[in-house]
Design a protein around this motif. Structure first.
Motif, mmCIF file in Angstrom:
data_model
loop_
_atom_site.group_PDB
_atom_site.id
_atom_site.type_symbol
_atom_site.label_atom_id
_atom_site.label_comp_id
_atom_site.label_asym_id
_atom_site.label_seq_id
_atom_site.Cartn_x
_atom_site.Cartn_y
_atom_site.Cartn_z
ATOM 1 N N SER A 1 -10.547 6.428 -11.814
ATOM 2 C CA SER A 1 -11.908 6.276 -11.274
ATOM 3 C C SER A 1 -12.860 7.342 -11.756
ATOM 4 O O SER A 1 -12.491 8.506 -11.928
ATOM 5 N N ASP A 2 -14.123 6.932 -11.879
ATOM 6 C CA ASP A 2 -15.215 7.898 -12.024
ATOM 7 C C ASP A 2 -15.871 8.117 -10.662
ATOM 8 O O ASP A 2 -16.384 9.180 -10.374
ATOM 9 N N LEU B 1 -4.325 -0.273 -4.923
ATOM 10 C CA LEU B 1 -3.643 0.340 -3.774
ATOM 11 C C LEU B 1 -2.797 1.517 -4.242
ATOM 12 O O LEU B 1 -2.206 2.215 -3.434
ATOM 13 N N GLU B 2 -2.711 1.695 -5.581
ATOM 14 C CA GLU B 2 -1.893 2.789 -6.135
ATOM 15 C C GLU B 2 -2.750 4.045 -6.157
ATOM 16 O O GLU B 2 -3.677 4.148 -6.961
ATOM 17 N N LEU B 3 -2.432 5.013 -5.307
ATOM 18 C CA LEU B 3 -3.291 6.199 -5.224
ATOM 19 C C LEU B 3 -3.361 6.948 -6.553
ATOM 20 O O LEU B 3 -4.408 7.466 -6.925
ATOM 21 N N ASP B 4 -2.242 6.999 -7.292
ATOM 22 C CA ASP B 4 -2.264 7.694 -8.592
ATOM 23 C C ASP B 4 -3.271 7.035 -9.518
ATOM 24 O O ASP B 4 -4.022 7.699 -10.229
ATOM 25 N N GLU B 5 -3.251 5.687 -9.496
ATOM 26 C CA GLU B 5 -4.143 4.936 -10.375
ATOM 27 C C GLU B 5 -5.600 5.188 -9.979
ATOM 28 O O GLU B 5 -6.462 5.411 -10.826
ATOM 29 N N THR C 1 0.858 -1.187 0.000
ATOM 30 C CA THR C 1 0.000 0.000 0.000
ATOM 31 C C THR C 1 0.898 1.241 0.000
ATOM 32 O O THR C 1 2.079 1.146 0.349
ATOM 33 N N PRO C 2 0.327 2.408 -0.345
ATOM 34 C CA PRO C 2 1.147 3.638 -0.350
ATOM 35 C C PRO C 2 1.854 3.866 0.991
ATOM 36 O O PRO C 2 3.023 4.222 1.035
ATOM 37 N N GLN C 3 1.105 3.621 2.097
ATOM 38 C CA GLN C 3 1.731 3.821 3.411
ATOM 39 C C GLN C 3 2.895 2.846 3.615
ATOM 40 O O GLN C 3 3.956 3.220 4.108
ATOM 41 N N GLU C 4 2.672 1.593 3.216
ATOM 42 C CA GLU C 4 3.729 0.588 3.386
ATOM 43 C C GLU C 4 4.933 0.912 2.512
ATOM 44 O O GLU C 4 6.070 0.651 2.886
ATOM 45 N N ILE C 5 4.655 1.488 1.334
ATOM 46 C CA ILE C 5 5.765 1.843 0.436
ATOM 47 C C ILE C 5 6.629 2.918 1.111
ATOM 48 O O ILE C 5 7.852 2.828 1.131
#
Length: 514
Positions: A472-473, A463-467, A172-176
């Motif tokens: 997303s719509d 889990l990729e926030l950028d993605e 996840t972003p936090q784990e990264i």
């Protein structure tokens, strides 16, 4: 200049492919050296040569200036080289502690002595902020936790040189962020790290130098501080890559998927915890709905509920208006559900089948591919060849390549190609770009938008926030098994999204609730 590792003129061949073609890489003491390249560029192969899993046809390896022969991982460990593999090498029915000491056990009079080991492991976990539960079974912990176990395995063996193969693909972003801090800690303590990745912002965040491979050849080594992301992606792919997603506004149509008050209970004894708790939502044709959350908040169970891999304890699931809660997995597959699974090895592929057979796993029983119980191999391979060319799947021997021998990213492409190419109304895409390089991500994002625009309903779990923000719509945030917010990606910042995901912000009834 003193290098701790030198790989000089390494060549490694496999049937139909030169994976490493005369590659030279040098690692300085105390640096984080990134190895960047597309899927199948030869990064993992090169590191497997260094770790002794493969023997090169040509070339030499030097450790601290001395030429060495590394015949296997035990030789590598003896030289202080450790590796965290892209697909973890853990024994699932062992505990965390057992996995860490495996192969390094202390035995007295034929009995296993675990107390000292436990103390050393807990000390290491405190020192490097790698908090783990030593008695948990590997099969019960998240992938992020499994990765910590892999890192502790290296620290337990006092490895000075650490190879991280795509370490963030599953985090996840936090784990990264935590992992990046851990890597910097490790180099501050004098460890040297080789870091395989194709995520440019991670290279910018932690790496000192970066060597680029393309299609098995060495392209060059750059100083990270002075290179831009665009330059790096062009070196890697050989062309300019568009890093932003271009899409028009969604035009939602009929409801394809309806989850109605679904719950799933944990099955472990003594637990009555709900893994998914009273979740309801709809996904319409022509829209991408993303479920965003930190790993381990019920996404996996929610996907298993929709696909039928696990049964619900309450609620119902409707596909195209039909109640499919109790239907078989094959029924759902042939009635409009396509699924890109989270774990490509466990649920996505039969690794010892060839690419052709993997391409028709949900269709081999259709008249197109079989007659009176006999497979029509020519039709299967024809179909697979079409997917290979449409999706730029790289493999040594085309449709007859054994899937296990392909790079992780190309295995992922096989799954994406298979699921997108068969008739479907709902595409359930779980981490669809996990482990893919920028060129392949650009391609898959375009494909998902194309699917959306041609009338598919897409449920994306990422889990990729950028993605999440780009594709997303609508965004549904899941926290501890509940949907805690429905957000519009145009009106929310990444920081706000992160707060919802961490559970530190709740939504007070929105107008958008459909």
């Amino acid at each position: 200049m003193d290098y701790v590792i030198e790989m000089l003129h390494i060549t490694k061949k496999f049937p139909g492919i030169i994976a490493n073609d005369d590659i030279t890489i040098q690692l300085k003491k105390g640096e984080i050296h990134a190895l960047l390249g597309e899927n199948g560029a030869g990064k993992s192969t090169l590191m497997s040569v260094l770790f002794g899993l493969y023997q090169p046809e040509k070339g030499t390896i030097k450790v601290k200036g001395q030429e060495v022969k590394i015949k296997g991982p035990l030789d590598a460990n003896a030289l202080g080289i450790g590796m965290v593999h892209q697909h973890f090498k853990l024994v699932h029915n062992f505990t965390v502690l057992q996995n860490i000491v495996l192969g390094m056990e202390t035995v007295k009079k034929g009995l296993l002595k675990m107390d000292d080991a436990r103390n050393k492991v807990m000390e290491l976990s405190r020192r490097y902020n790698l908090f783990i539960d030593p008695d948990a079974l590997i099969s019960d912990i998240t992938v992020g936790m499994q990765q910590r176990v892999e890192i502790l395995k290296m620290l337990y063996r006092d490895n000075e040189i650490m190879i991280f193969d795509e370490p963030t693909a599953v985090l996840t972003p936090q784990e990264i962020d935590e992992l990046m801090a851990i890597m910097k800690n490790l180099t501050a303590e004098g460890k040297s790290i080789l870091f395989i990745t194709h995520k440019l912002n991670e290279i910018k965040a932690v790496a000192d130098r970066c060597s680029v491979l393309r299609r098995g050849k060495y392209i060059g080594t750059i100083d990270v501080a002075s290179a831009s992301k665009d330059e790096m992606s062009e070196m890697m792919v050989g062309r300019k890559v568009n890093l932003t997603v271009e899409k028009t506004d969604a035009k939602p149509g009929d409801v394809v998927l309806e989850a109605d008050h679904i719950s799933m209970d944990a099955r472990q004894e003594g637990h009555t915890k709900k893994l998914v708790s009273d979740v309801s939502f709809k996904v319409h044709r022509g829209e991408i709905v993303c479920i965003a959350g930190i790993d381990g908040n019920g996404q996996t169970e929610l996907v298993q509920a929709i696909t039928g891999l696990r049964s619900l304890s309450a609620g119902s699931i409707r596909l195209n208006g039909e109640d499919v809660t109790k239907k078989s997995i094959r029924y759902k597959n042939t009635h409009g559900l396509a699924h890109i699974p989270e774990d490509r090895h466990k649920h996505g592929l039969v690794l010892d089948y060839n690419l052709g057979y993997n391409a028709v796993l949900q269709q081999y029983f259709q008249p197109e591919f079989q007659s009176h119980g006999f497979l029509k191999n020519d039709k299967i391979y024809e179909y697979a060849d079409k997917l290979i060319s449409n999706f730029d799947i790289r493999s040594g021997e085309g449709a007859s390549t054994i899937t296990r021998s392909m790079s992780g990213g190309n295995q992922q492409k096989v799954i994406v190609a298979r699921e997108i190419s068969r008739a479907h109304d709902l595409l359930l895409a779980v981490q669809p770009t996990r482990g893919l390089d920028v060129g392949a991500i650009e391609y898959i994002h375009k494909e998902l938008i194309k699917q959306r625009d041609s009338g598919s309903a897409i449920l994306l779990i990422s889990l990729e926030l950028d993605e999440v923000m780009n594709l997303s719509d609508r965004i549904l945030v899941i926290f501890e098994g509940r949907i805690v917010a429905e957000l519009n990606p145009k009106q929310v910042t990444v920081q706000e999204l992160g707060l919802y995901m961490a559970g530190s912000r709740k939504e007070g009834g929105t107008d958008e609730d459909k």
